[in-house]
Scaffold this active site. Sequence first.
Site, short mmCIF file in Angstrom:
data_model
loop_
_atom_site.label_atom_id
_atom_site.label_comp_id
_atom_site.label_asym_id
_atom_site.label_seq_id
_atom_site.Cartn_x
_atom_site.Cartn_y
_atom_site.Cartn_z
N LYS A 90 13.03 26.02 54.41
CA LYS A 90 14.45 25.71 54.35
C LYS A 90 15.30 26.97 54.52
CE LYS A 90 17.49 23.03 51.24
NZ LYS A 90 17.44 22.28 49.97
N SER A 166 19.06 17.89 50.57
CA SER A 166 19.45 18.93 51.49
C SER A 166 18.29 19.54 52.27
CB SER A 166 20.20 20.05 50.74
OG SER A 166 19.40 20.58 49.71
N SER A 190 16.68 16.71 46.57
CA SER A 190 16.72 17.36 47.87
C SER A 190 15.40 17.46 48.62
CB SER A 190 17.32 18.77 47.74
OG SER A 190 18.71 18.68 47.55
#
Length: 508
Positions: A90, A166, A190
């Site tokens: 990420k 996310s 997330s």
Amino acid sequence: MTADPGAERKEAPWWARTAREQAAAVREGRVTAAEVVESHLERIAEVNPVVNAVTQLLADQAREAAAGLDRRRERGEDLPPLAGVCFTVKESIAVRGVPTTHGATHFKDAVAAADAPPVARLRAAGAIPVGHSNMPTLTLAGMHSRSQLFGDTVNPWDPGRTPGGSSGGDGAAVACGMAGLGLGNDAGGSVRIPAAFCGTAALKPTYGRFPADHRMGPEDPPLGAQLCVVDGPLARTVADLWPAFEALAGADPVDPRAVPVPPRGAPVARPVRVAVVADPGGLGVHPTVRRAVERAADALADAGHVVEEVADVPRLGEALEVYDSLLMTEFSLSWPAVRTLLGTEGRRYIEMHMPKTRTVDLPGYIRLTGVLLSLRRAWAEFLDRYPLVLGPVFTEPPVEPGVESRDEAGNARVRSAMRLCSATSLVGVPAVAVPTGLADGLPTGVQLIGRAYREDLCLDAAAAVEERLGVLTPVTPATPTAPATPTAPATPTAPATPTAPGGTPGRT
């Protein structure tokens, strides 16, 4: 668009095989790490233009790491458990020598001097970072993975639905076979939400289980962000989560929160009792999501668990109030600076959320820390009776991109739908997201929540669900003119803030 031609599993391209299969073949010399990496780079070149999940391709780094593993193999060395497995990282997690952009223009040149602890641990286990992955700007611009720098990530099953966030880039990348593992973080869903929306598995660990470093400058984040944000892996199968879990767990001086707890805990009474909560808080749940929970409950009962419907999880409404107030009180101090980094569109999600959340003064903040302990006690007592809780990840099917930032109703709808993720992040317990099949062409999934530091129980139960309901991915990305189809259809083995990566202020 159609699925790849049906073929025997042994003939599948390396990117389409499980992480365990890839690593075993590299360790045994049946394939080189270089070949596994090239297979993934080819897959990225093929499908990333469609889904836009991989943001910074690390091809040269990956080839160099693979060559190093192959040299070790030639020298007769035993290779580590994840040898040759490609993983995405990420954009909020540091990879040495590469900008950690958080998806924001402001950080586009912020080159990391060192790997974050989980990246270093996966590397030590032989895994190879193949690219950074997309996320909402600063993890705060909403649940949909849309960033200033890299644009929108597309759900590979349906371009009209969000891949979630996310850690949405990791969810889409793993689902499409661009990586065997994804490394994201979770402060309210997330990693679990992208897993549920993209048809993969994911592990949100207990607070303190994995070492991490979530600084975006010289200072550490405040208490709420320290407690809620945890890094965690995504994979196409539950079995692939196990070696990642073992590699990531353990104490580390870089993070004094990380504890030396063994991956497997002491045996629990059998059969294991599972509390089923299809509609946390009684606020409503979509029929396809309810059916997903029912299918998972049936699978667990078939596996020998004692499955019991319960009225609700402990003190859900209070947990959500504390979650919002604690985190937004902390976040409000940095908001004047953060809002300029997010830009007009990026800050809509937070600005819709802020008026609904009560920030508190210092005495109020101190009181919230005590309420937090009582909530954790209530959950510990509940999980003493029920070692596992089965419930939804998100109480609706995958929603359209950006609905949470569209208007007040959409914002409230999304925040409500992720309520069980938010509560479990606050109390710090582990959870595993696992697919349960397809409904209307979209993945469905559930989460199994467990006692603190009993990820093993969650993983074992998720594996039982997966064994009975099948694996959905890898999938060939959908196009606007054709539905998605699995690349290798699953065959069940039995009948069928800047201070808080992870999106804490908006519960993503």
